[in-house]
Design a protein around this motif. Structure first.
Motif, PDB file in Angstrom:
ATOM      1  N   MET A   5     -35.898  -5.618   0.545  1.00  0.00           N
ATOM      2  CA  MET A   5     -37.300  -5.646   0.967  1.00  0.00           C
ATOM      3  C   MET A   5     -37.878  -4.249   0.809  1.00  0.00           C
ATOM      4  O   MET A   5     -37.241  -3.260   1.178  1.00  0.00           O
ATOM      5  N   VAL A   6     -39.094  -4.185   0.232  1.00  0.00           N
ATOM      6  CA  VAL A   6     -39.796  -2.920   0.045  1.00  0.00           C
ATOM      7  C   VAL A   6     -41.125  -3.034   0.776  1.00  0.00           C
ATOM      8  O   VAL A   6     -41.933  -3.908   0.463  1.00  0.00           O
ATOM      9  N   THR A   7     -41.344  -2.155   1.749  1.00  0.00           N
ATOM     10  CA  THR A   7     -42.555  -2.216   2.556  1.00  0.00           C
ATOM     11  C   THR A   7     -43.213  -0.845   2.616  1.00  0.00           C
ATOM     12  O   THR A   7     -42.623   0.161   2.207  1.00  0.00           O
ATOM     13  N   GLY A   8     -44.425  -0.827   3.110  1.00  0.00           N
ATOM     14  CA  GLY A   8     -45.164   0.423   3.248  1.00  0.00           C
ATOM     15  C   GLY A   8     -46.652   0.147   3.259  1.00  0.00           C
ATOM     16  O   GLY A   8     -47.081  -1.009   3.224  1.00  0.00           O
ATOM     17  N   GLY A   9     -47.429   1.197   3.285  1.00  0.00           N
ATOM     18  CA  GLY A   9     -48.882   1.066   3.302  1.00  0.00           C
ATOM     19  C   GLY A   9     -49.444   0.735   1.934  1.00  0.00           C
ATOM     20  O   GLY A   9     -48.717   0.623   0.936  1.00  0.00           O
ATOM     21  N   GLN A  10     -50.739   0.614   1.873  1.00  0.00           N
ATOM     22  CA  GLN A  10     -51.425   0.276   0.626  1.00  0.00           C
ATOM     23  C   GLN A  10     -51.328   1.434  -0.361  1.00  0.00           C
ATOM     24  O   GLN A  10     -51.479   2.599   0.009  1.00  0.00           O
ATOM     25  N   SER A  11     -51.043   1.114  -1.600  1.00  0.00           N
ATOM     26  CA  SER A  11     -51.031   2.086  -2.710  1.00  0.00           C
ATOM     27  C   SER A  11     -50.082   3.260  -2.470  1.00  0.00           C
ATOM     28  O   SER A  11     -50.382   4.398  -2.816  1.00  0.00           O
ATOM     29  N   CYS A  12     -48.912   2.976  -1.903  1.00  0.00           N
ATOM     30  CA  CYS A  12     -47.952   4.052  -1.629  1.00  0.00           C
ATOM     31  C   CYS A  12     -46.762   4.036  -2.582  1.00  0.00           C
ATOM     32  O   CYS A  12     -45.848   4.835  -2.421  1.00  0.00           O
ATOM     33  N   GLY A  13     -46.767   3.126  -3.571  1.00  0.00           N
ATOM     34  CA  GLY A  13     -45.688   3.107  -4.559  1.00  0.00           C
ATOM     35  C   GLY A  13     -44.690   1.976  -4.399  1.00  0.00           C
ATOM     36  O   GLY A  13     -43.642   1.981  -5.046  1.00  0.00           O
ATOM     37  N   LYS A  14     -44.993   0.995  -3.579  1.00  0.00           N
ATOM     38  CA  LYS A  14     -44.057  -0.118  -3.339  1.00  0.00           C
ATOM     39  C   LYS A  14     -43.739  -0.877  -4.623  1.00  0.00           C
ATOM     40  O   LYS A  14     -42.574  -1.090  -4.955  1.00  0.00           O
ATOM     41  N   SER A  15     -44.770  -1.302  -5.323  1.00  0.00           N
ATOM     42  CA  SER A  15     -44.569  -2.114  -6.529  1.00  0.00           C
ATOM     43  C   SER A  15     -43.867  -1.320  -7.621  1.00  0.00           C
ATOM     44  O   SER A  15     -43.003  -1.852  -8.323  1.00  0.00           O
ATOM     45  N   THR A  16     -44.216  -0.050  -7.755  1.00  0.00           N
ATOM     46  CA  THR A  16     -43.570   0.803  -8.764  1.00  0.00           C
ATOM     47  C   THR A  16     -42.088   0.954  -8.458  1.00  0.00           C
ATOM     48  O   THR A  16     -41.238   0.808  -9.343  1.00  0.00           O
ATOM     49  N   PHE A  17     -41.757   1.246  -7.197  1.00  0.00           N
ATOM     50  CA  PHE A  17     -40.353   1.374  -6.798  1.00  0.00           C
ATOM     51  C   PHE A  17     -39.606   0.061  -7.014  1.00  0.00           C
ATOM     52  O   PHE A  17     -38.496   0.044  -7.552  1.00  0.00           O
ATOM     53  N   ALA A  18     -40.219  -1.045  -6.610  1.00  0.00           N
ATOM     54  CA  ALA A  18     -39.574  -2.349  -6.772  1.00  0.00           C
ATOM     55  C   ALA A  18     -39.340  -2.663  -8.245  1.00  0.00           C
ATOM     56  O   ALA A  18     -38.264  -3.152  -8.624  1.00  0.00           O
TER      57      ALA A  18
END
Length: 177
Positions: A5-18
């Protein structure tokens, strides 16, 4: 199957990291997309994600029935689901005045499908992206409060079944489980 699971605030790099995590696994990859383009801004964001994936992923678009979508991924080596935030929003907007029961039903169905895949699929990693939305002020309207509370419930249940959980902070991943 390992669940990340990858979580965090908006536009903090979640999708890129995933996406980078998924690309580090050789084999067949699929991207399960939950977003719907209701406006031009969302259309641009979706197009950007498509371009970033290039031809490295097949794509399944499913705004509501994640239980059915995830069962279509059993022949893949890695599944990237982006994201639970949009999915929860879609459920709420499609079930006005019955949000809590609807989220519970969809989430339970999704969890059952994940359980089915655990021993009956090729999936090495299931990477699930979501947002943390409850760290700010208490929202000023009822729908926003319902959304924050229900997404928190979804996130807790997914974190519980996850093998690893990462929090993204300013583009930096912090492993919390």
């Amino acid at each position: 199957m390992k669940i990340v699971m990858v979580t965090g605030g908006q536009s903090c790099g979640k999708s890129t990291f995933a996406q980078k995590t998924a690309e580090n696994i050789s084999g067949k990859r699929v991207y399960v997309a939950t977003a719907q383009a209701f406006d031009q801004e969302m259309e641009i964001k979706i197009q950007k994600h498509i371009e970033e994936r290039e031809d490295k992923f097949d794509t399944i678009e499913e705004p509501l029935e994640l239980d059915q979508a995830i069962l279509k991924t059993k022949e893949y080596d890695v599944v990237l689901l982006d994201c639970l935030t949009m999915w929860t929003s879609n459920i709420i907007l499609n079930n006005e005045n019955n949000e809590e029961a609807a989220v519970e039903k969809y989430l339970n169905n999704f969890l059952k499908s994940i359980e089915k895949l655990k021993n009956h699929s090729n999936i090495q990693k299931l990477i699930i992206v979501t947002n943390e939305v409850g760290w700010g002020i208490i929202p000023g309207n009822k729908l926003s409060r319902i959304f924050a509370r229900l997404l928190g419930t979804v996130n807790k249940k997914i974190a519980k079944i996850s093998d690893e959980v990462y929090m993204m902070v300013s583009g930096i991943e912090v492993k919390i489980k």
